[in-house]
Design a protein around this motif. Structure first.
Motif, mmCIF file in Angstrom:
data_model
loop_
_atom_site.group_PDB
_atom_site.id
_atom_site.type_symbol
_atom_site.label_atom_id
_atom_site.label_comp_id
_atom_site.label_asym_id
_atom_site.label_seq_id
_atom_site.Cartn_x
_atom_site.Cartn_y
_atom_site.Cartn_z
ATOM 1 N N GLU A 49 1.324 -1.451 0.150
ATOM 2 C CA GLU A 49 0.440 0.243 0.198
ATOM 3 C C GLU A 49 0.730 0.998 0.036
ATOM 4 O O GLU A 49 0.202 2.765 -1.203
ATOM 5 N N ILE A 50 1.797 1.088 0.420
ATOM 6 C CA ILE A 50 3.443 2.409 1.094
ATOM 7 C C ILE A 50 3.290 2.481 -0.727
ATOM 8 O O ILE A 50 3.190 3.505 -1.533
ATOM 9 N N VAL A 51 3.818 1.096 -1.752
ATOM 10 C CA VAL A 51 4.411 1.585 -2.589
ATOM 11 C C VAL A 51 3.022 1.920 -3.698
ATOM 12 O O VAL A 51 3.763 3.287 -4.441
ATOM 13 N N HIS A 52 1.983 1.398 -3.608
ATOM 14 C CA HIS A 52 1.063 2.211 -4.359
ATOM 15 C C HIS A 52 0.729 3.750 -4.505
ATOM 16 O O HIS A 52 0.196 4.359 -5.249
ATOM 17 N N LEU A 53 1.470 4.226 -2.931
ATOM 18 C CA LEU A 53 0.907 5.865 -2.842
ATOM 19 C C LEU A 53 1.891 6.436 -3.196
ATOM 20 O O LEU A 53 2.063 7.655 -3.551
ATOM 21 N N LEU A 54 3.432 5.459 -3.253
ATOM 22 C CA LEU A 54 4.466 6.629 -3.279
ATOM 23 C C LEU A 54 5.440 5.788 -4.349
ATOM 24 O O LEU A 54 6.515 4.874 -3.874
ATOM 25 N N PRO A 55 5.594 5.814 -5.666
ATOM 26 C CA PRO A 55 5.706 4.690 -6.468
ATOM 27 C C PRO A 55 7.484 5.108 -6.205
ATOM 28 O O PRO A 55 7.603 4.228 -6.900
ATOM 29 N N GLU A 56 7.543 6.667 -5.991
ATOM 30 C CA GLU A 56 9.233 6.725 -6.221
ATOM 31 C C GLU A 56 10.080 5.101 -5.294
ATOM 32 O O GLU A 56 10.684 5.417 -5.465
ATOM 33 N N CYS A 57 9.341 4.629 -4.350
ATOM 34 C CA CYS A 57 9.588 4.179 -2.973
ATOM 35 C C CYS A 57 10.714 3.065 -4.155
ATOM 36 O O CYS A 57 11.247 1.844 -3.264
ATOM 37 N N ILE A 58 9.967 2.143 -5.292
ATOM 38 C CA ILE A 58 10.124 0.641 -5.751
ATOM 39 C C ILE A 58 11.138 1.452 -6.822
ATOM 40 O O ILE A 58 11.912 1.023 -7.680
ATOM 41 N N GLY A 59 11.483 3.249 -6.875
ATOM 42 C CA GLY A 59 11.988 3.398 -7.739
ATOM 43 C C GLY A 59 11.457 4.247 -9.347
ATOM 44 O O GLY A 59 11.562 4.403 -9.949
ATOM 45 N N LYS A 60 9.882 4.081 -9.367
ATOM 46 C CA LYS A 60 9.153 4.870 -10.321
ATOM 47 C C LYS A 60 9.310 6.321 -10.402
ATOM 48 O O LYS A 60 8.356 6.567 -8.886
ATOM 49 N N ASN A 61 9.688 6.792 -10.902
ATOM 50 C CA ASN A 61 9.649 8.898 -10.568
ATOM 51 C C ASN A 61 10.430 9.254 -10.360
ATOM 52 O O ASN A 61 10.383 10.047 -8.527
ATOM 53 N N ALA A 62 11.871 8.088 -9.852
ATOM 54 C CA ALA A 62 12.521 8.120 -8.045
ATOM 55 C C ALA A 62 13.540 9.686 -8.783
ATOM 56 O O ALA A 62 13.240 10.241 -10.187
ATOM 57 N N LYS A 63 13.565 10.363 -7.577
ATOM 58 C CA LYS A 63 14.471 11.993 -8.202
ATOM 59 C C LYS A 63 16.116 11.699 -7.989
ATOM 60 O O LYS A 63 16.307 10.395 -7.849
ATOM 61 N N LYS A 64 16.989 12.339 -8.720
ATOM 62 C CA LYS A 64 18.271 11.868 -8.176
ATOM 63 C C LYS A 64 19.042 12.369 -7.545
ATOM 64 O O LYS A 64 18.450 12.477 -6.579
ATOM 65 N N ASN A 65 19.620 11.240 -7.577
ATOM 66 C CA ASN A 65 20.404 11.094 -5.818
ATOM 67 C C ASN A 65 20.040 10.084 -4.899
ATOM 68 O O ASN A 65 19.803 10.518 -3.788
ATOM 69 N N SER A 66 18.565 9.747 -5.066
ATOM 70 C CA SER A 66 17.427 9.260 -3.976
ATOM 71 C C SER A 66 17.918 8.059 -4.242
ATOM 72 O O SER A 66 18.731 6.991 -5.397
ATOM 73 N N ILE A 67 17.859 6.926 -2.719
ATOM 74 C CA ILE A 67 17.635 5.132 -2.895
ATOM 75 C C ILE A 67 15.569 5.220 -2.874
ATOM 76 O O ILE A 67 15.741 4.974 -1.720
ATOM 77 N N PRO A 68 15.912 4.973 -3.555
ATOM 78 C CA PRO A 68 14.509 4.177 -3.257
ATOM 79 C C PRO A 68 13.833 2.539 -2.004
ATOM 80 O O PRO A 68 12.976 3.587 -1.560
ATOM 81 N N MET A 69 14.944 2.431 -2.078
ATOM 82 C CA MET A 69 14.727 1.533 -1.096
ATOM 83 C C MET A 69 15.109 2.094 0.232
ATOM 84 O O MET A 69 13.984 1.414 1.162
ATOM 85 N N ARG A 70 16.035 2.716 0.571
ATOM 86 C CA ARG A 70 15.799 3.628 1.154
ATOM 87 C C ARG A 70 14.689 4.539 2.212
ATOM 88 O O ARG A 70 14.010 4.918 2.933
ATOM 89 N N SER A 71 14.178 5.123 1.061
ATOM 90 C CA SER A 71 12.248 5.352 1.610
ATOM 91 C C SER A 71 11.928 4.782 1.744
ATOM 92 O O SER A 71 11.077 4.916 2.781
ATOM 93 N N LEU A 72 11.728 3.401 1.347
ATOM 94 C CA LEU A 72 10.235 2.017 1.536
ATOM 95 C C LEU A 72 11.079 2.041 2.847
ATOM 96 O O LEU A 72 10.151 1.960 3.707
ATOM 97 N N ALA A 73 11.888 1.779 3.042
ATOM 98 C CA ALA A 73 12.570 1.549 4.964
ATOM 99 C C ALA A 73 12.181 2.819 5.682
ATOM 100 O O ALA A 73 11.417 2.039 7.205
#
Length: 746
Positions: free
Chosen positions: A397-421
């Motif tokens: 559900e978190i990934v559904h609300l924030l796809p950036e957590c798995i790298g979709k439309n992620a910003k530069k210098n971001s680590i998607p898995m770190r955001s999800l954690a």
């Protein structure tokens, strides 16, 4: 609990068996044998677990001889009996993993267990009757769970007849005097179901029948001299005070579950009158049987539990999770005095180590529009259900609300898995691998590859469905009135149950475009993920404001990068509709395709446990640029389709296999068929690994994809062919990605 042990010849009664177990549970501590399980000093027939003084010092677990059954079996007949028990238990527990089949309700294994009389003619009779109560409780819990799933997925008006049959089944086999106490803990759950579905008459009847059954049981015990067996202890004195406490306990449970299950959307005067009537029926039924001088009861006499229901909902204590109704209760007015209280709470939390309020507020701000269906400026929210949640957001559900957590439309210098954690840690309070929370060391660039899972695999088994979705279903979803009929639900459930029960069980299930209603994704994904099957399915239209809509592919994939298994849900939008699809949506329904911000043709590559694949939805396959972009990066291309032009798409599939040089999984609506799995094999008869079309029933086929073999071939430095090659030569300009390359090549 069944313990099946090899008999060494030293066990001949229960005492010798317990000594046998006790001897093997001992451990050595300071040169002294410590026995975990030992007999009671005052009663040798009672065995207890001996906890250390510093651990569970006020807890005692005892095993009474009256609750133990010992069977000493010998010869082939003994093995046959054990096999019979094992098969019966497996058959019963398997129903727990399946989607509900309401038309076969009274014919299911769970129902048969509840209906069957305990006689010597039963299969596996002796051993089964030794623990018949456990089997009965399991059976009833399975039945309840299946009906609760139906209540969530099917409108109440769509299965009234089946629901009446279920209630009658409960009256006949559960709410009767001889079984009422066996299923005592499930009674509030049954009442909760009836109230949530607004079956007020049946809710009243459940209360009345339950207490009538208790009265009948009490009268029977009185005729036997007030003696009974409680928790294995015989000749217990059952006084009127005991029964009063039982009535009171059940009344508490009923009223509590009724307030939690009350549908919060009911605001009409008629609804309030109906609920008041139900509340008074509760009290009248209860007060006739015992004296209830209790504030808990008196508070319901006048106002009823319908006034308490919204408070329970706001506190995330109701039957429906707060996260599903937050758009009703989540907004706070700017002059609400609770805002000041919340600001003070945030300050306190910020200064403590209880949770990271910065990450919590960031999550709420980023997802507010999608959660509350709000547009424009951010609004004040009630944060208490997120600080003290009872059913917090899951990782999917978190990934559904924030796809950036798995790298979709992620910003530069971001680590998607770190955001999800971080979000999982603050929203769920769950442990995550500590290295995921460390500061960024190496800068990264946004990538079109989405990595899920850390395992590696050499081959996968995929299931390709042949599922029929009618034109009428398309018309209903196009006008935002999707077909959630019981008939369609049964159709999909039968297919899903077949996949779950299949051998070999597939790793991935592929379903056609527009084949799965959005409302049913949760139930179907839950059943598939419970047995380890990943889902890639085309879902029905998602509607937005201004008559906009989109079609999506839903991917539910297993992940373990947090340090433990969890499931990630990804939505991939179809970029543009097919020409005829767009024309019909506009001409007949006045709908327009919602604009997509991302690139027009770059599709993500999913790296799931080492299996690299891409997904396209129907007409997207015609985009040659999008196809060639996958070249060298994927092992398989999945195409979810609703297509009538089989000749054109047959050519496109065959072309894609050679252009990309990868397996192609084409899954189409059964009404048109030609679903297939095609390989870039050298031998023509090996190219279609499976190809299905026609038939009057929905079905599926499983195919094994040899990923390692394909990569080994593609890893050659030159394209020079050999007679023994398993695949056609790679196309000109082909370059295998570093993550797929295998050395030495073959």
């Amino acid at each position: 609990m069944f313990l099946v042990l090899h008999d060494g010849g030293k066990i001949n009664d229960t005492k010798s068996f317990m000594n046998f177990i006790s001897e093997r549970l001992k451990f050595r501590f300071r040169n002294t044998d410590k026995f975990v399980l030992k007999a009671d000093e005052n009663n040798a027939e009672i065995w207890s677990i001996d906890f250390p003084k510093y651990y569970f010092k006020d807890t005692k677990i005892q095993f009474q001889s009256t609750k133990q059954k010992l069977f000493i079996l010998e010869g082939e007949a003994g093995f046959d009996l054990i096999d019979s028990i094992e098969q019966e238990m497996h058959k019963l527990s398997s129903e727990h993993r399946l989607m509900p089949s309401i038309d076969q309700f009274e014919k299911s294994t769970a129902a048969k267990v509840l209906i069957a009389a305990e006689s010597s003619s039963e299969s596996a009779d002796t051993l089964r009757r030794a623990d018949g109560l456990s089997l009965h409780r399991l059976s009833w819990s399975i039945q309840l769970r299946q009906v609760e799933t139906l209540a969530r997925d099917i409108p109440a008006s769509g299965w009234q007849k089946e629901r009446k049959g279920f209630y009658q089944f409960a009256y006949d086999h559960i709410l009767c005097s001889e079984k009422i106490l066996n299923h005592y803990t499930y009674l509030p759950r049954l009442l909760s179901l009836a109230i949530s579905l607004k079956d007020w008459d049946d809710a009243n009847k459940i209360v009345t029948v339950t207490f009538d059954a208790l009265d009948e049981l009490i009268e029977h015990l009185k005729s036997e001299g007030h003696k009974g067996v409680i928790n294995g202890i015989e000749n217990c004195e059952l006084t009127s005070n005991v029964w009063d406490e039982l009535y009171k306990s059940l009344a508490h449970s009923f009223i509590d579950c009724a307030a939690k299950a009350y549908p919060t959307e009911l605001k009409s005067e008629y609804a309030n009158i109906t609920v008041k009537k139900l509340a008074h029926t509760f009290m009248e039924t209860l007060l006739q049987r015992f004296s209830a001088n209790d504030e808990f009861f008196s508070s319901y006499l006048d106002n009823g539990f319908y006034e308490i229901a919204p408070k329970l909902q706001k506190s995330d204590l109701a039957k429906t999770p707060y996260k599903l109704v937050q758009n009703i209760f989540g907004h706070l007015d700017s002059n609400d005095e609770n805002i000041t209280t919340q600001k003070e709470l945030i300050k306190i939390l910020y200064g403590s180590n209880f949770l990271n309020t910065v990450h919590l507020i960031k999550f709420l701000a980023k997802t507010q529009k999608s959660r509350l269906n709000k547009r424009g400026k951010l609004v004040y929210e009630n944060i208490l259900p997120y600080v003290f949640p009872t059913r917090p957001y899951t990782s999917s559900e978190i990934v559904h609300l924030l796809p950036e957590c798995i790298g979709k439309n992620a910003k530069k210098n971001s680590i998607p898995m770190r955001s999800l954690a971080r979000y999982i840690s603050v929203l769920r309070g769950s442990w995550v691998s500590p290295n995921l929370l460390e500061p960024i060391i190496n800068k990264t660039k946004p990538s079109s590859k989405i990595k899920i899972g850390m395992k590696k695999t050499d081959s996968v088994i995929v299931a390709v469905t042949s599922l029929s979705t009618k034109e009428s279903c398309w018309e209903k979803t196009a006008c935002d009135n999707p077909d959630h009929s019981l008939k369609r639900y049964k159709q999909i459930c039968e297919l899903i149950n077949g996949v779950i029960s299949s051998k070999p069980r597939p790793d991935y299930l592929f379903m056609p475009e527009l084949s799965l209603p959005l409302k049913w994704v949760d139930s179907i994904a839950d059943r598939l993920t419970a047995v380890g099957i990943n889902l890639i399915a085309g879902t029905e239209y998602r509607h937005f404001k201004n008559d906009n809509l989109v079609s999506e592919a839903c991917l539910v994939l297993k992940d373990d990068r947090l340090g433990y298994p969890h499931w990630t849900r990804i939505w991939q939008q179809k970029l543009e509709p097919a020409p005829s699809e767009e024309e019909n949506l506009t001409k007949f329904f006045g709908k327009s395709w919602a604009p997509q911000k991302s690139s027009k043709w770059v599709k993500p590559v999913y790296d799931h446990n080492g299996f690299h694949f891409g997904v396209m939805v129907c007409s997207e396959l015609q985009n040659s640029k999008a196809r060639v972009a996958f070249q060298g990066n994927i092992d398989a291309l999945a195409v979810l389709s609703w297509n009538k032009d089989l000749e054109t798409f047959s050519t496109l599939v065959e072309s894609a296999v050679l252009d990309i040089h990868a397996y192609t999984i084409f899954v189409n609506n059964r009404n048109y068929g030609d679903s297939r799995v095609r390989s870039p094999a050298k031998q023509s008869f090996l190219r279609d690994l499976a190809r299905i079309k026609g038939g009057e029933n929905d079905f599926f086929v499983t195919v094994k994809l040899d990923i390692k073999k394909l990569r080994e071939f593609q890893s050659r430095a030159k394209r020079w062919p050999k007679d023994s090659d398993p695949f056609k030569p790679v196309p000109e300009g082909f370059k295998i990605s570093a993550s797929r390359k295998i050395l030495p090549p073959r």
